[in-house]
Scaffold this motif. Sequence first.
Motif, short mmCIF file in Angstrom:
data_model
loop_
_atom_site.label_atom_id
_atom_site.label_comp_id
_atom_site.label_asym_id
_atom_site.label_seq_id
_atom_site.Cartn_x
_atom_site.Cartn_y
_atom_site.Cartn_z
N CYS A 64 5.17 11.73 -16.30
CA CYS A 64 4.10 12.41 -17.72
C CYS A 64 3.17 12.47 -17.44
O CYS A 64 2.36 11.83 -18.23
CB CYS A 64 3.94 10.52 -18.00
SG CYS A 64 3.64 9.77 -17.38
N GLY A 65 2.39 12.86 -15.94
CA GLY A 65 1.03 13.07 -15.43
C GLY A 65 0.24 12.40 -16.21
O GLY A 65 -0.73 12.36 -15.80
N ALA A 66 0.36 10.69 -15.99
CA ALA A 66 -0.28 10.21 -16.00
C ALA A 66 -0.86 9.81 -14.21
O ALA A 66 -0.24 10.13 -13.62
CB ALA A 66 -0.17 8.72 -16.47
N LEU A 67 -1.79 8.66 -13.86
CA LEU A 67 -3.06 8.87 -13.28
C LEU A 67 -1.63 7.53 -12.69
O LEU A 67 -1.56 6.67 -13.42
CB LEU A 67 -3.59 8.11 -13.46
CG LEU A 67 -5.14 8.31 -12.01
CD1 LEU A 67 -5.36 8.91 -11.43
CD2 LEU A 67 -6.88 7.29 -13.13
N LEU A 68 -1.93 7.51 -11.21
CA LEU A 68 -0.88 6.61 -10.39
C LEU A 68 -2.21 5.60 -9.65
O LEU A 68 -3.46 6.65 -9.09
CB LEU A 68 -0.69 7.10 -9.65
CG LEU A 68 1.00 7.85 -9.42
CD1 LEU A 68 1.57 8.81 -8.35
CD2 LEU A 68 2.02 7.37 -10.62
N ARG A 69 -1.86 4.35 -9.76
CA ARG A 69 -2.59 3.21 -9.45
C ARG A 69 -2.25 2.95 -7.85
O ARG A 69 -0.76 2.98 -7.70
CB ARG A 69 -3.40 2.56 -10.05
CG ARG A 69 -2.47 1.66 -10.52
CD ARG A 69 -2.90 0.71 -11.30
NE ARG A 69 -3.05 -0.82 -10.10
CZ ARG A 69 -3.54 -1.77 -10.28
NH1 ARG A 69 -3.49 -2.11 -11.35
NH2 ARG A 69 -3.96 -2.37 -9.30
N PRO A 70 -2.47 2.52 -6.83
CA PRO A 70 -1.94 1.79 -5.62
C PRO A 70 -1.62 0.19 -6.55
O PRO A 70 -2.00 0.17 -7.27
CB PRO A 70 -3.71 1.52 -4.74
CG PRO A 70 -4.23 2.31 -4.83
CD PRO A 70 -4.14 2.39 -6.49
N HIS A 71 -0.16 0.30 -5.94
CA HIS A 71 0.66 -1.11 -6.01
C HIS A 71 -0.05 -2.43 -5.68
O HIS A 71 0.82 -2.35 -4.58
CB HIS A 71 2.28 -0.83 -5.98
CG HIS A 71 2.97 -2.07 -6.45
ND1 HIS A 71 3.02 -2.42 -7.95
CD2 HIS A 71 4.13 -2.63 -6.03
CE1 HIS A 71 3.56 -3.58 -7.80
NE2 HIS A 71 3.99 -2.94 -6.76
N ILE A 116 1.42 -1.30 0.20
CA ILE A 116 0.03 0.28 0.25
C ILE A 116 0.66 1.35 0.25
O ILE A 116 0.29 2.26 -0.34
CB ILE A 116 -0.93 0.12 1.39
CG1 ILE A 116 -2.32 0.91 1.33
CG2 ILE A 116 -0.33 0.64 2.39
CD1 ILE A 116 -3.22 0.69 1.82
N TRP A 117 2.01 1.08 0.14
CA TRP A 117 3.08 2.67 0.21
C TRP A 117 3.87 2.34 -0.81
O TRP A 117 4.64 3.24 -1.71
CB TRP A 117 4.09 1.86 1.52
CG TRP A 117 3.14 2.12 2.93
CD1 TRP A 117 3.06 0.94 3.47
CD2 TRP A 117 2.75 3.00 2.94
NE1 TRP A 117 2.28 1.30 5.00
CE2 TRP A 117 1.59 2.24 4.85
CE3 TRP A 117 2.47 4.11 3.35
CZ2 TRP A 117 1.24 3.11 5.45
CZ3 TRP A 117 1.35 5.09 4.58
CH2 TRP A 117 0.64 4.21 5.11
#
Length: 254
Positions: A153-160, A124-125
Amino acid sequence: MDIQSNLGPVCDILLAANNVCSLTGAGISAESGVPTFRGKDGLWKTYRAEQLATPMAFIQDPRLIWEWYDWRRGIIASKEPNDGHKVLVEWEALFPNFALITQNIDGLHQRAGSKNVIELHGNIWKQRCTSENTLIENHDVPLEEIPPHCETCGALLRPHVVWFGESLDGSILQQSFHLSAACDVMFSIGTSAVVQPAASLPLSAAEHGAKIIEVNPDPTPLTDFADFSFRAKSGEFLPVLNDELKKRTHQKKE
Ligand code: BJW
């Protein structure tokens, strides 16, 4: 299963073992105050898994999903590893080969001091760029931006993390099945043993001849396949087992 009368046989098996494996689930962090998924007060009681822990839910409403993860990060950050986590740290030194495979994404094993933690469902980190797949470690609580975006790059990040319907990392899964097949003893600690493919790891270990030891206050689908099933909280049971193991290790040396 009576704990006192079975501690001796379990210690005998463990002290003769070369390879010991432990699969952990949300229950090991329950005594730290991190909610489980399916137990009483589990996360899924207030939120439905299929609403939140799926790639489709993220595509439809990234803000909602990130708000949920931000809330959970806040809970986890305020908690400490418990005595169950701490015993598993000691086992890295106690057994000739010890593998810790966790379904948990909370990072509490690492915070307790475990060095080699195999994370089946991510962490989650960490955040992952939805465009470039790069990983970013982020410990902000609360997050500065919801939903967060990639600085490059400005794209959306998601939880890993691994959501329902998504594949687990191939090399992590392969390593986990390899360790399960090669171990002499496999612990299943604090998991409801219903989520695949993680739930198959102890079964694979049993098929290859390992002894299975379950630690869970409630029975699970694994219980019938376990050689020992202790109805106990891991934060209470593991220290008792560990003390007995250490006592016998010293006796052996004398
Ligand atoms: C204590 C305690 C104390 C309390 N001490 N104990 C075969 C058949 C049917 C379905 C499938 C199948 N194969 C795959 C699927 C689909 C699905 C699946 O398994 N569904 C089942 C629910 C039926 N699996 C997947 O989608 C997986 N991907 C996959 O298989 O890819 C290939 C594929 C794709 C498409 C179709 C088919 C195949 C991915 C699974 C990802 C799971 N992700 C989550 C969320 C992670 C991110 C996040 O946290 O937000 O992972 S779901 C959630 O469940 C989380 C957990 O790691 C995971 C396991 O839960 P866990 O840890 O066992 O917790 P609980 O709450 O369930 O149990 C806690 C236990 O602790 C209880 O038993 C308590 O009694 C106990 N406890 N206090 C000790 N003090």
